[in-house]
Every structure is written in structure tokens, then in C-alpha cells.
Design an enzyme around this catalytic site. Structure first.
Site, PDB file in Angstrom:
ATOM      1  N   CYS A   1       0.594  -0.936   0.314  1.00 25.51           N
ATOM      2  CA  CYS A   1       0.052   0.613   0.097  1.00 25.51           C
ATOM      3  C   CYS A   1       0.697   1.625   0.254  1.00 25.51           C
ATOM      4  O   CYS A   1       2.078   1.310  -1.162  1.00 25.51           O
ATOM      5  CB  CYS A   1      -1.090  -0.051   0.786  1.00 25.51           C
ATOM      6  SG  CYS A   1      -2.100   1.051   0.520  1.00 25.51           S
TER       7      CYS A   1
ATOM      8  N   HIS B   1      -3.768  -5.380   1.128  1.00 22.19           N
ATOM      9  CA  HIS B   1      -3.380  -5.699   2.753  1.00 22.19           C
ATOM     10  C   HIS B   1      -4.023  -6.786   2.441  1.00 22.19           C
ATOM     11  O   HIS B   1      -5.243  -7.219   1.347  1.00 22.19           O
ATOM     12  CB  HIS B   1      -4.049  -4.697   3.440  1.00 22.19           C
ATOM     13  CG  HIS B   1      -4.101  -3.052   3.492  1.00 22.19           C
ATOM     14  ND1 HIS B   1      -2.748  -3.062   3.482  1.00 22.19           N
ATOM     15  CD2 HIS B   1      -4.610  -2.413   2.830  1.00 22.19           C
ATOM     16  CE1 HIS B   1      -2.900  -1.903   3.738  1.00 22.19           C
ATOM     17  NE2 HIS B   1      -3.245  -1.007   3.385  1.00 22.19           N
TER      18      HIS B   1
END
Length: 506
Positions: A346, A430
């Protein structure tokens, strides 16, 4: 044991932050569902950088997602209607019913916005009460924050609105638990005190009989019972709200007794970037026998790591500055040049790219990335919230996305939604490492690139390990709490005639 009546509930408050509210709430949820009670967790307002995306695409705190798993129900935005994601010491992004609605200073939030949200959170709670037999609410911080009581919607504010009894959890391992219990009660108004049913001691070491005289004196001074003494047990901090503790890692590292399958261990260094978010991503790595995970903030600590991870962050540009100031940016570049593994997740993936255009998060404009991946990122006003599924390294993989940055991948080999160049990988996903087959395949790639004779254990199931932990939390409540008394509270509310403890709120 009878089931709780429809719509009953309980608020688990704490004498301090990190007293154990999250795990006690999860433990009560798991204990109740094992008794056949249909139960849901609830936290009106959560401040955390560890969040999760529900199936309907709503962002909530990871702690509430974990509690929903403890209750064996699907997490929804109703379970955490207000999520605050800090961007600095003074401001946070406000996420309402799973969607961001803007940035707000602490003064602005507590100065009026929070009070306006009470209707929203009580409506969410009532919807849950209409669906479940019981709702176990988690408070935040301490209910005795008298400077914030007027606008409180997460502790006594929600307890008063729902007429829920309150059990206050205290961490005895820190010391001062009796003073904390008494002081918390004595600082509340008479109306608030009428809902404080009693106390729950957490993290006790030693002989409980030595504690009993103090509990009796506490009852004499407050007129309130202690509903249990939970023993200290390592590794119960699963899916922490914030901090540098890795939630599941602690428990799994202590519980795994089998040696590494291969001849070598695999060492993972996670760069402890500012505003680090979803550091729970590395829990699944730490769940593997023979994998050692640690957080680092100095370049020399990357030297002996087999894998360097740049994790998610609420401030990608700030993280880039931090990496450069500390010399970690140069250390990561050297690793990439030497073919040594690096993984960006991310915000960490964004930092590994060539360029970032940010007029949303930092408003810094165009900023050079580390240049380790052929990726350009532009921050969009709308946040991406998704639950992607796909395949990588020949294995099925799923995850979740929470980001404003939109990545344009200009080269490299495909890797989830990102790319790979040599031994540098980057993705917005994630939770991908929780997919067991994919995690093992990734670790084999890392071991080969690092020249380690490490072999992933073939039978490690991250999901099964998490279920074992949640069962352990349920066992703690069942074995060390007065469950009959807790069930009476959930069904009937706080006992009548609880005495007022002076001086009360000023």
C-alpha cells in the site's frame, strides 16, 4: 445456561487505553456464541490506523472485524460507525459508516461534530439490537475523561443512550488498578455511576487469593462487584488498534514449538514508518515456523534481513521523508541493486515507485519516490475500498484495499495489482499474506533470492491459528469470569440501587 434476551447488551470500558477492552470484548463474544447466543460487537467511535474493508466495501477498525470473527458473524459498518484515522497529532480523517467524509482537527471534532454523531451511532446500535440477541460494546480510552464527557459518544454517552450496564476493565500488570477502578467510578456523575455495574481485573500474575482482600475492600468502598480476574497470558493482543506491537505475532511465536522445516530461519525487517497502518499484514509471516519478524528504524538493521518490508502508512510523503532522513532509503536501494528482497504494501508500494503526485493527503504536489519500481502514483480525492481476489505465484490470493493513491504501473512483471522487478515486489493489497498457499510460495521466492535454506512449513494455517486465539479468549472468560453474573447484566441491565461514590463529576 440460558440465552440472553433479544436486544440485551453490555459496554466494556477501561480504566485506560490498552487495558484490554478489545480482547475482553472479543472473549465475551466468543464465549456467548459458544452458548448459542447470537451476538455482535460494537464500537461507536474508534481511533486507529489498522482498518479493514467489509464485504459491502465499508472501512471499519480491524479490532471490530476481529471481534466479529470471534462472534462468528460477518463484520459490517454498523459495528464501527465512526472511525478516526490520524494524519498528524492534531487532525484525523473521519470515516462515517465506512466512508471518509473529510479531515477534521481534534478541536473541531470534540467541539461539536462528535456530539452531532450521537444519533448516527445510536441508530446503528439499535439496528444491531434488532437483529442480535446481544450486543457487546467496546468503549474507548477511559469513561472518566471528564474534559470530553459532554460530547462523549463511545463510553458513558452510548451506555446512557442504550441503558447498557458497564463493566470496567483494569490492567493490573501496570499497577494502581484499585485506585484506577475507584477513581474512574468517583469521577462520573450520579447518572453515569448508576450504570457502572462493576469491574474486571486483567493481566493478573500470581495467586488470586492474595488479591481477594483488595477486591473486598473495593466492593465495600464502591458497592460494586468484580466480575473476574483474568490471568496474564502472552499474545492476546490480536489486531491491536495502534502501536508497534504486532498482534498475532506474539502469540504465534510463543505457541509454535516446531523447529524450522529447512536448515535456516528467515529474518524479516519491517520499516517502522510514521503513521504506519495495517501493520497486521506481517502477522501472517510471523505465524510461519522459522520466520522472525521485527520492526526497524536504522539502516544497519536491514543489513542482515532476508526480506525488508515497507508497510502501509497514512502519510506516504511523510514516510518517504523519514526513510531518507534515516538512511533507510539508501539501504533499500542497495538491497534492490544487490537482488535482495524488498516488499512494499500500500503506502510502502507507493513509496517504492518513481513519482507521487499528492494534492490530497500531504498536499505536497509532485514528490520523487525511491525509484525501485516503475510506478507513478496520483492521489485521488475518492478513497479506494475493495476486497480483491486473484492469483499470484501460481496460488489463489485475496486481500483488501484502502488507499487514495492510484498507481499507474509502467513496467515490470504483474504482481497482484502492482508489479515485481527482480526481487522487489509492490502491491496495494493488504492481507494477501493470510492466503496460506500464496504466503508459502512468496516465502520460497524470498528464501531463494536471499540464499537461505528455508522451507515453509506445509501445514501452517493462518485462519486456524486465529481461531485458536479467539477460542483462547473465550476460554479466559469462561474459566476466569463470573459468566452467570455477566449474563444477568446482559439480560437485565445494571443492578438497581448501586451507591453513589463521591465526589462525582464536577
Amino acid at each position: 445456561m440460558s440465552s440472553a434476551q433479544r436486544g440485551g447488551g453490555l459496554l466494556v470500558a477501561g480504566t485506560t487505553s490498552d487495558a484490554g477492552k478489545s480482547v475482553v470484548t472479543a472473549g465475551i463474544c466468543r464465549w456467548l456464541v459458544r452458548q448459542g447466543v447470537k451476538v455482535a460487537p460494537f464500537k461507536a467511535q474508534n481511533m486507529s490506523l489498522n482498518s479493514f474493508v467489509t464485504r459491502e466495501g465499508a472501512e471499519i477498525g480491524r479490532a471490530q472485524a476481529m471481534q466479529a470473527q470471534a462472534a462468528r458473524v460477518e463484520p459490517t459498518a454498523l459495528m464501527n460507525p465512526v472511525l478516526l484515522k490520524p494524519g498528524s497529532d492534531r487532525s484525523s480523517q473521519v470515516v462515517l459508516l465506512g466512508r471518509p467524509v473529510g479531515e477534521m482537527s481534534a478541536r473541531g471534532y470534540h467541539g461539536g461534530r462528535q456530539e452531532q454523531l450521537l444519533g448516527v451511532v445510536t441508530d446503528c446500535l439499535e439496528q444491531l439490537r434488532g437483529t442480535y440477541d446481544a450486543v457487546i460494546c467496546e468503549g474507548a480510552g477511559s469513561p472518566a475523561e471528564i474534559n470530553l464527557r459532554r460530547t462523549d459518544i463511545v463510553n458513558m454517552g452510548i451506555a446512557r443512550a442504550a441503558r447498557f450496564p458497564v463493566v470496567v476493565v483494569g490492567d493490573i500488570d501496570r499497577g494502581g488498578v484499585f485506585a484506577s477502578f475507584f477513581g474512574t467510578t468517583a469521577l462520573l456523575s450520579e447518572q453515569d455511576q448508576s450504570l457502572i455495574a462493576g469491574y474486571l481485573v486483567n493481566k493478573f500474575r500470581g495467586d488470586v487469593s492474595l488479591l481477594e482482600p483488595g477486591l473486598e475492600m473495593l466492593r465495600g468502598m464502591t458497592g460494586r462487584a468484580t466480575y473476574g480476574v483474568l490471568p496474564f497470558q502472552h499474545g492476546l493482543g490480536i489486531d491491536e488498534e495502534d502501536g508497534l506491537r504486532v498482534s498475532l505475532r506474539g502469540a504465534v511465536r510463543e505457541s509454535v514449538v516446531a523447529p524450522p522445516v529447512g536448515e535456516d530461519v528467515l529474518r524479516v525487517a519491517v520499516c517502522a514508518v510514521p503513521l504506519m497502518s495495517n501493520f497486521t499484514d506481517v502477522d501472517a509471516l510471523a505465524a510461519e515456523p522459522g520466520v522472525v519478524v521485527r520492526f526497524v528504524d536504522r539502516p544497519e538493521e536491514l543489513a542482515d534481513a532476508d526480506l525488508a518490508v515497507v508497510p502501509g502508512t497514512r502519510g506516504t510523503v511523510k514516510a518517504l521523508e523519514w526513510l531518507r532522513e534515516r538512511g533507510l532509503a539508501d539501504a533499500l536501494a542497495r538491497r534492490a541493486a544487490e537482488g535482495r528482497p524488498v516488499l512494499g504494501i500500500c503506502g510502502g508500494f507507493q513509496a517504492l515507485g518513481e513519482r507521487i503526485e499528492d494534492e490530497v493527503e500531504s498536499r505536497a504536489g509532485v514528490v520523487d519516490g525511491l525509484g525501485l519500481l516503475p510506478v507513478r502514483v496520483r492521489f485521488a480525492a475518492e478513497k479506494t475500498l475493495a476486497r480483491p481476489e486473484g492469483s499470484a505465484l501460481g496460488e489463489a490470493v485475496s486481500g483488501y484495499e484502502i488507499h487514495h493513491g492510484v498507481a499507474e504501473v509502467l513496467g515490470g512483471d504483474p504482481f497482484l495489482d502492482g508489479c515485481r522487478v527482480g526481487s522487489v515486489w509492490g502491491t496495494h493489497w493488504h492481507g494477501s499474506l493470510e492466503s496460506d498457499g500464496f504466503r508459502r510460495a512468496f516465502l520460497r521466492e524470498v528464501a531463494a533470492a536471499a540464499g537461505r535454506r528455508f522451507v515453509p512449513a506445509p501445514g501452517t494455517s493462518f485462519g486456524a491459528l486465529r481461531e485458536e486465539q479467539l477460542d483462547l479468549l473465550g476460554d479466559l472468560i469462561e474459566e476466569h469470569a463470573d459468566t452467570e453474573a455477566l449474563l444477568r447484566l446482559i439480560e437485565a441491565g445494571a443492578p438497581a440501587g448501586l451507591p453513589f461514590v463521591p465526589p462525582g463529576a464536577p
